[in-house]
Design a protein around this motif. Structure first.
Motif, PDB file in Angstrom:
ATOM      1  N   ILE A 234      48.279  39.808  28.918  1.00 37.32           N
ATOM      2  CA  ILE A 234      48.506  39.247  27.906  1.00 37.32           C
ATOM      3  C   ILE A 234      46.323  39.467  27.405  1.00 37.32           C
ATOM      4  CG2 ILE A 234      48.527  36.413  26.796  1.00 37.32           C
ATOM      5  CD1 ILE A 234      51.283  36.542  27.998  1.00 37.32           C
ATOM      6  N   LEU A 235      46.730  39.264  26.297  1.00 35.41           N
ATOM      7  CA  LEU A 235      44.793  40.178  26.559  1.00 35.41           C
ATOM      8  C   LEU A 235      44.393  37.955  25.865  1.00 35.41           C
ATOM      9  CD1 LEU A 235      42.471  41.064  26.486  1.00 35.41           C
ATOM     10  CD2 LEU A 235      42.629  42.299  24.232  1.00 35.41           C
ATOM     11  N   ILE A 236      43.507  37.510  26.202  1.00 31.61           N
ATOM     12  CA  ILE A 236      42.673  36.005  25.591  1.00 31.61           C
ATOM     13  C   ILE A 236      41.885  36.476  25.105  1.00 31.61           C
ATOM     14  CG2 ILE A 236      42.592  34.177  25.924  1.00 31.61           C
ATOM     15  CD1 ILE A 236      44.400  34.149  28.041  1.00 31.61           C
ATOM     16  N   THR A 237      41.136  36.449  23.885  1.00 33.43           N
ATOM     17  CA  THR A 237      40.495  37.395  23.336  1.00 33.43           C
ATOM     18  C   THR A 237      39.636  35.699  22.534  1.00 33.43           C
ATOM     19  OG1 THR A 237      40.630  38.878  22.925  1.00 33.43           O
ATOM     20  CG2 THR A 237      39.374  38.419  21.564  1.00 33.43           C
ATOM     21  N   ASP A 238      37.956  35.796  22.411  1.00 29.62           N
ATOM     22  CA  ASP A 238      37.345  34.237  21.651  1.00 29.62           C
ATOM     23  C   ASP A 238      36.768  35.404  21.007  1.00 29.62           C
ATOM     24  OD1 ASP A 238      35.477  33.249  21.103  1.00 29.62           O
ATOM     25  OD2 ASP A 238      35.206  31.249  23.116  1.00 29.62           O
ATOM     26  N   SER A 239      36.782  35.122  20.253  1.00 34.58           N
ATOM     27  CA  SER A 239      36.226  36.414  18.970  1.00 34.58           C
ATOM     28  C   SER A 239      34.737  35.612  18.195  1.00 34.58           C
ATOM     29  CB  SER A 239      37.019  36.046  17.613  1.00 34.58           C
ATOM     30  OG  SER A 239      37.196  34.443  16.977  1.00 34.58           O
ATOM     31  N   LYS A 240      34.498  34.190  18.925  1.00 32.22           N
ATOM     32  CA  LYS A 240      32.594  34.484  18.809  1.00 32.22           C
ATOM     33  C   LYS A 240      31.552  34.693  19.577  1.00 32.22           C
ATOM     34  CE  LYS A 240      34.209  29.745  15.907  1.00 32.22           C
ATOM     35  NZ  LYS A 240      33.349  28.293  15.100  1.00 32.22           N
ATOM     36  N   LYS A 241      33.301  34.461  20.572  1.00 34.22           N
ATOM     37  CA  LYS A 241      31.868  34.750  21.973  1.00 34.22           C
ATOM     38  C   LYS A 241      32.170  36.489  21.758  1.00 34.22           C
ATOM     39  CE  LYS A 241      29.868  30.735  23.260  1.00 34.22           C
ATOM     40  NZ  LYS A 241      28.257  30.669  23.429  1.00 34.22           N
ATOM     41  N   ASN A 242      33.036  37.052  21.521  1.00 30.51           N
ATOM     42  CA  ASN A 242      32.907  38.535  21.641  1.00 30.51           C
ATOM     43  C   ASN A 242      33.375  38.591  23.283  1.00 30.51           C
ATOM     44  OD1 ASN A 242      33.847  41.379  20.724  1.00 30.51           O
ATOM     45  ND2 ASN A 242      31.394  42.642  20.861  1.00 30.51           N
ATOM     46  N   ILE A 243      34.178  38.086  23.610  1.00 32.12           N
ATOM     47  CA  ILE A 243      34.428  38.159  25.382  1.00 32.12           C
ATOM     48  C   ILE A 243      36.179  38.312  25.565  1.00 32.12           C
ATOM     49  CG2 ILE A 243      32.482  37.281  26.348  1.00 32.12           C
ATOM     50  CD1 ILE A 243      33.879  35.001  26.154  1.00 32.12           C
ATOM     51  N   SER A 244      36.530  38.721  26.627  1.00 28.33           N
ATOM     52  CA  SER A 244      38.168  38.799  26.331  1.00 28.33           C
ATOM     53  C   SER A 244      38.258  38.653  28.306  1.00 28.33           C
ATOM     54  CB  SER A 244      38.627  39.636  25.808  1.00 28.33           C
ATOM     55  OG  SER A 244      38.386  41.196  26.829  1.00 28.33           O
ATOM     56  N   LYS A 245      40.062  38.795  28.407  1.00 31.35           N
ATOM     57  CA  LYS A 245      40.341  37.936  29.408  1.00 31.35           C
ATOM     58  C   LYS A 245      42.228  38.379  29.640  1.00 31.35           C
ATOM     59  CE  LYS A 245      38.921  36.182  34.107  1.00 31.35           C
ATOM     60  NZ  LYS A 245      38.016  36.637  33.917  1.00 31.35           N
ATOM     61  N   ARG A 246      41.989  38.869  30.603  1.00 31.92           N
ATOM     62  CA  ARG A 246      43.819  39.420  30.491  1.00 31.92           C
ATOM     63  C   ARG A 246      44.076  38.366  31.755  1.00 31.92           C
ATOM     64  NH1 ARG A 246      45.049  43.963  28.178  1.00 31.92           N
ATOM     65  NH2 ARG A 246      42.576  45.161  27.485  1.00 31.92           N
ATOM     66  N   VAL A 247      45.534  38.116  31.363  1.00 32.72           N
ATOM     67  CA  VAL A 247      46.448  38.391  32.615  1.00 32.72           C
ATOM     68  C   VAL A 247      47.661  39.229  32.651  1.00 32.72           C
ATOM     69  CG1 VAL A 247      48.154  36.169  32.981  1.00 32.72           C
ATOM     70  CG2 VAL A 247      46.304  35.375  31.999  1.00 32.72           C
ATOM     71  N   SER A 248      47.752  38.952  33.470  1.00 36.18           N
ATOM     72  CA  SER A 248      48.408  40.144  34.078  1.00 36.18           C
ATOM     73  C   SER A 248      50.123  40.091  34.498  1.00 36.18           C
ATOM     74  CB  SER A 248      48.256  41.258  35.138  1.00 36.18           C
ATOM     75  OG  SER A 248      48.546  40.497  36.195  1.00 36.18           O
ATOM     76  N   VAL A 249      51.171  40.486  33.496  1.00 37.47           N
ATOM     77  CA  VAL A 249      52.306  40.165  33.789  1.00 37.47           C
ATOM     78  C   VAL A 249      53.389  41.332  34.544  1.00 37.47           C
ATOM     79  CG1 VAL A 249      54.751  39.321  32.853  1.00 37.47           C
ATOM     80  CG2 VAL A 249      52.404  38.325  32.432  1.00 37.47           C
ATOM     81  N   THR A 250      53.628  41.045  35.674  1.00 37.77           N
ATOM     82  CA  THR A 250      55.068  42.073  35.916  1.00 37.77           C
ATOM     83  C   THR A 250      56.316  41.526  36.172  1.00 37.77           C
ATOM     84  OG1 THR A 250      53.063  43.110  37.832  1.00 37.77           O
ATOM     85  CG2 THR A 250      55.433  43.487  38.034  1.00 37.77           C
ATOM     86  N   LEU A 251      56.791  42.403  35.573  1.00 34.35           N
ATOM     87  CA  LEU A 251      58.153  42.417  35.694  1.00 34.35           C
ATOM     88  C   LEU A 251      59.431  42.718  36.719  1.00 34.35           C
ATOM     89  CD1 LEU A 251      60.777  41.017  34.158  1.00 34.35           C
ATOM     90  CD2 LEU A 251      60.706  42.155  32.114  1.00 34.35           C
ATOM     91  N   ILE A 252      60.045  42.635  38.222  1.00 29.52           N
ATOM     92  CA  ILE A 252      60.888  43.402  38.600  1.00 29.52           C
ATOM     93  C   ILE A 252      62.592  42.826  37.913  1.00 29.52           C
ATOM     94  CG2 ILE A 252      61.942  43.967  40.855  1.00 29.52           C
ATOM     95  CD1 ILE A 252      59.040  42.576  41.887  1.00 29.52           C
ATOM     96  N   ILE A 253      63.118  43.787  37.362  1.00 31.10           N
ATOM     97  CA  ILE A 253      64.330  44.160  37.023  1.00 31.10           C
ATOM     98  C   ILE A 253      65.248  44.723  37.829  1.00 31.10           C
ATOM     99  CG2 ILE A 253      66.000  44.330  35.387  1.00 31.10           C
ATOM    100  CD1 ILE A 253      63.925  44.341  32.800  1.00 31.10           C
ATOM    101  N   ALA A 254      66.022  43.718  38.745  1.00 28.19           N
ATOM    102  CA  ALA A 254      66.801  44.524  39.896  1.00 28.19           C
ATOM    103  C   ALA A 254      68.281  44.098  39.530  1.00 28.19           C
ATOM    104  CB  ALA A 254      66.857  44.024  40.842  1.00 28.19           C
ATOM    105  N   SER A 255      69.583  44.643  40.392  1.00 27.21           N
ATOM    106  CA  SER A 255      70.602  44.423  40.093  1.00 27.21           C
ATOM    107  C   SER A 255      71.232  42.566  40.346  1.00 27.21           C
ATOM    108  CB  SER A 255      71.115  45.273  41.704  1.00 27.21           C
ATOM    109  OG  SER A 255      71.645  44.422  42.716  1.00 27.21           O
TER     110      SER A 255
END
Length: 140
Positions: free
Chosen positions: A110-131
């Motif tokens: 998920i990309l979080i962006t502050d458009s006024k400061k022109n900066i961003s931060k990412r939250v990484s997401v991992t999904l493990i699908i199994a039986s």
């Protein structure tokens, strides 16, 4: 430069100001204005599972009004939720939808962006699908 003597110690206001000025400039440079906690999320799901139980991400920003959010993949679901903590703190409720995905490990963000400061931060997401058996007996 203002020089003062107190208890035999020479104090220079000019030197003190020069030492503090870089700290103020560093804090205002805009490079660390968004903080997320936690910075990454991990979900486990059985194949064909519907929407997961959500996890919460706290976002600390100088200006929450200019924040925007975008997920890298359609299986990552999120919504902002209201908080009473502070105008600088926002909460993001994140879940995943595994119903159309095969067994495997999926990574996105998920990309979080502050458009006024022109900066961003990412939250990484991992999904493990199994039986179904593996998910019931899975431990991190």
């Amino acid at each position: 430069m203002i020089v003062s003597y107190r208890n035999g110690i020479k104090i220079s206001i000019y030197i003190l100001f020069c030492l503090l000025l870089p700290l103020a400039v560093q804090a205002e440079d805009g490079k660390s204005q968004i903080t997320v906690n936690p910075p990454s999320l991990k979900f486990y799901a059985a194949i064909g599972s519907p929407k997961s139980t959500p996890q919460i991400v706290s976002i600390l920003s100088q200006n929450n009004q200019s924040l925007s959010f975008k997920s890298s993949d359609k299986w990552i679901l999120f919504k902002t939720i209201e908080t009473l903590q502070s105008a600088r703190v926002r909460k993001l409720e994140v879940s995943v939808d595994a119903k159309d995905l095969d067994i495997g490990v999926y990574e996105g963000d998920i990309l979080i962006t502050d458009s006024k400061k022109n900066i961003s931060k990412r939250v990484s997401v991992t999904l493990i699908i199994a039986s179904n058996y593996y998910v019931r007996n899975c431990h991190d």
